[in-house]
Design an enzyme around this catalytic site. Sequence first.
Site, PDB file in Angstrom:
ATOM      1  N   HIS A 122       0.843  -1.196   0.000  1.00  0.00           N
ATOM      2  CA  HIS A 122       0.000   0.000   0.000  1.00  0.00           C
ATOM      3  C   HIS A 122       0.875   1.242   0.000  1.00  0.00           C
ATOM      4  O   HIS A 122       1.929   1.277   0.642  1.00  0.00           O
ATOM      5  CB  HIS A 122      -0.895   0.025   1.236  1.00  0.00           C
ATOM      6  CG  HIS A 122      -2.056  -0.916   1.145  1.00  0.00           C
ATOM      7  ND1 HIS A 122      -3.256  -0.551   0.578  1.00  0.00           N
ATOM      8  CD2 HIS A 122      -2.195  -2.191   1.530  1.00  0.00           C
ATOM      9  CE1 HIS A 122      -4.097  -1.574   0.632  1.00  0.00           C
ATOM     10  NE2 HIS A 122      -3.472  -2.592   1.191  1.00  0.00           N
ATOM     11  N   THR A 174      14.200  -9.590   1.090  1.00  0.00           N
ATOM     12  CA  THR A 174      13.865  -8.274   0.542  1.00  0.00           C
ATOM     13  C   THR A 174      14.598  -7.984  -0.766  1.00  0.00           C
ATOM     14  O   THR A 174      14.295  -7.000  -1.431  1.00  0.00           O
ATOM     15  CB  THR A 174      14.196  -7.169   1.550  1.00  0.00           C
ATOM     16  OG1 THR A 174      15.602  -7.216   1.847  1.00  0.00           O
ATOM     17  CG2 THR A 174      13.406  -7.351   2.840  1.00  0.00           C
ATOM     18  N   LYS A 175      15.588  -8.838  -1.096  1.00  0.00           N
ATOM     19  CA  LYS A 175      16.356  -8.652  -2.329  1.00  0.00           C
ATOM     20  C   LYS A 175      16.495  -9.990  -3.042  1.00  0.00           C
ATOM     21  O   LYS A 175      16.328 -11.048  -2.438  1.00  0.00           O
ATOM     22  CB  LYS A 175      17.746  -8.083  -2.016  1.00  0.00           C
ATOM     23  CG  LYS A 175      17.714  -6.676  -1.425  1.00  0.00           C
ATOM     24  CD  LYS A 175      19.122  -6.152  -1.160  1.00  0.00           C
ATOM     25  CE  LYS A 175      19.078  -4.746  -0.583  1.00  0.00           C
ATOM     26  NZ  LYS A 175      20.443  -4.218  -0.306  1.00  0.00           N
ATOM     27  N   LYS A 192      25.791 -19.361   1.932  1.00  0.00           N
ATOM     28  CA  LYS A 192      26.491 -20.435   1.233  1.00  0.00           C
ATOM     29  C   LYS A 192      26.214 -20.342  -0.258  1.00  0.00           C
ATOM     30  O   LYS A 192      25.164 -19.863  -0.677  1.00  0.00           O
ATOM     31  CB  LYS A 192      26.052 -21.814   1.737  1.00  0.00           C
ATOM     32  CG  LYS A 192      26.544 -22.202   3.106  1.00  0.00           C
ATOM     33  CD  LYS A 192      26.129 -23.635   3.443  1.00  0.00           C
ATOM     34  CE  LYS A 192      26.614 -24.046   4.813  1.00  0.00           C
ATOM     35  NZ  LYS A 192      26.219 -25.451   5.133  1.00  0.00           N
TER      36      LYS A 192
END
Length: 204
Positions: A122, A174-175, A192
């Site tokens: 939002h 988030t990435k 790893k």
Amino acid sequence: MSLLTVVKSNPKLKKFVHWMIVQQRRAAPRLWVKWFINPFIHKRAKGSIVMSKSRLDLFPFNDFELGANSVIEDFTVINNGVGAIKIGDNTRIGLSNIFIAPITVGNNVMFAQHIVLSGLNHGFEDITLSPSQQDVVTKQITICDEVWIGANSVITAGVTIGKHAVIGAGSVVTKDIPEYCVAAGNPAKVIKKYNFKTATWDRV
């Protein structure tokens, strides 16, 4: 001019059609849509299973595909209200997962329990309006083949997780995560990576 174009070009008609399809104050379709429209529009391949206690909040104006021999376990919620959801073959979606479009999932993917994937956010920038009153923004989530996502993880909008990657339990991704990597943490980081020369998983 197509019927869809006519509806989209007429705000009053668009609002009425939306009311006919979507339950009031809920991001869920009306029963008549579930029973008489969705089965003829959405694609479920041979051998796919949707457990009876899962909740498919699917709308006819966006795609939904479930691949061959894939399973959606109980208490999972799938919502395609803001984009398409496509799930490949031999993929298992564990108990109590939440998928909010737009999402594409590859083949042979494993989702553990209590995982959230949300391609929706939002707006909040206008301080004169509550975030609930502002426009939504969507970004595609892509989960490639052979990924394993651990329990209680969160995959945020716009993220791509590469082939044969593993996401540790409780991670917040988030990435983008590259292929053949293990990532964990909040925010998730690669810990790893597979070394094709030595055939070992090396710490980074």
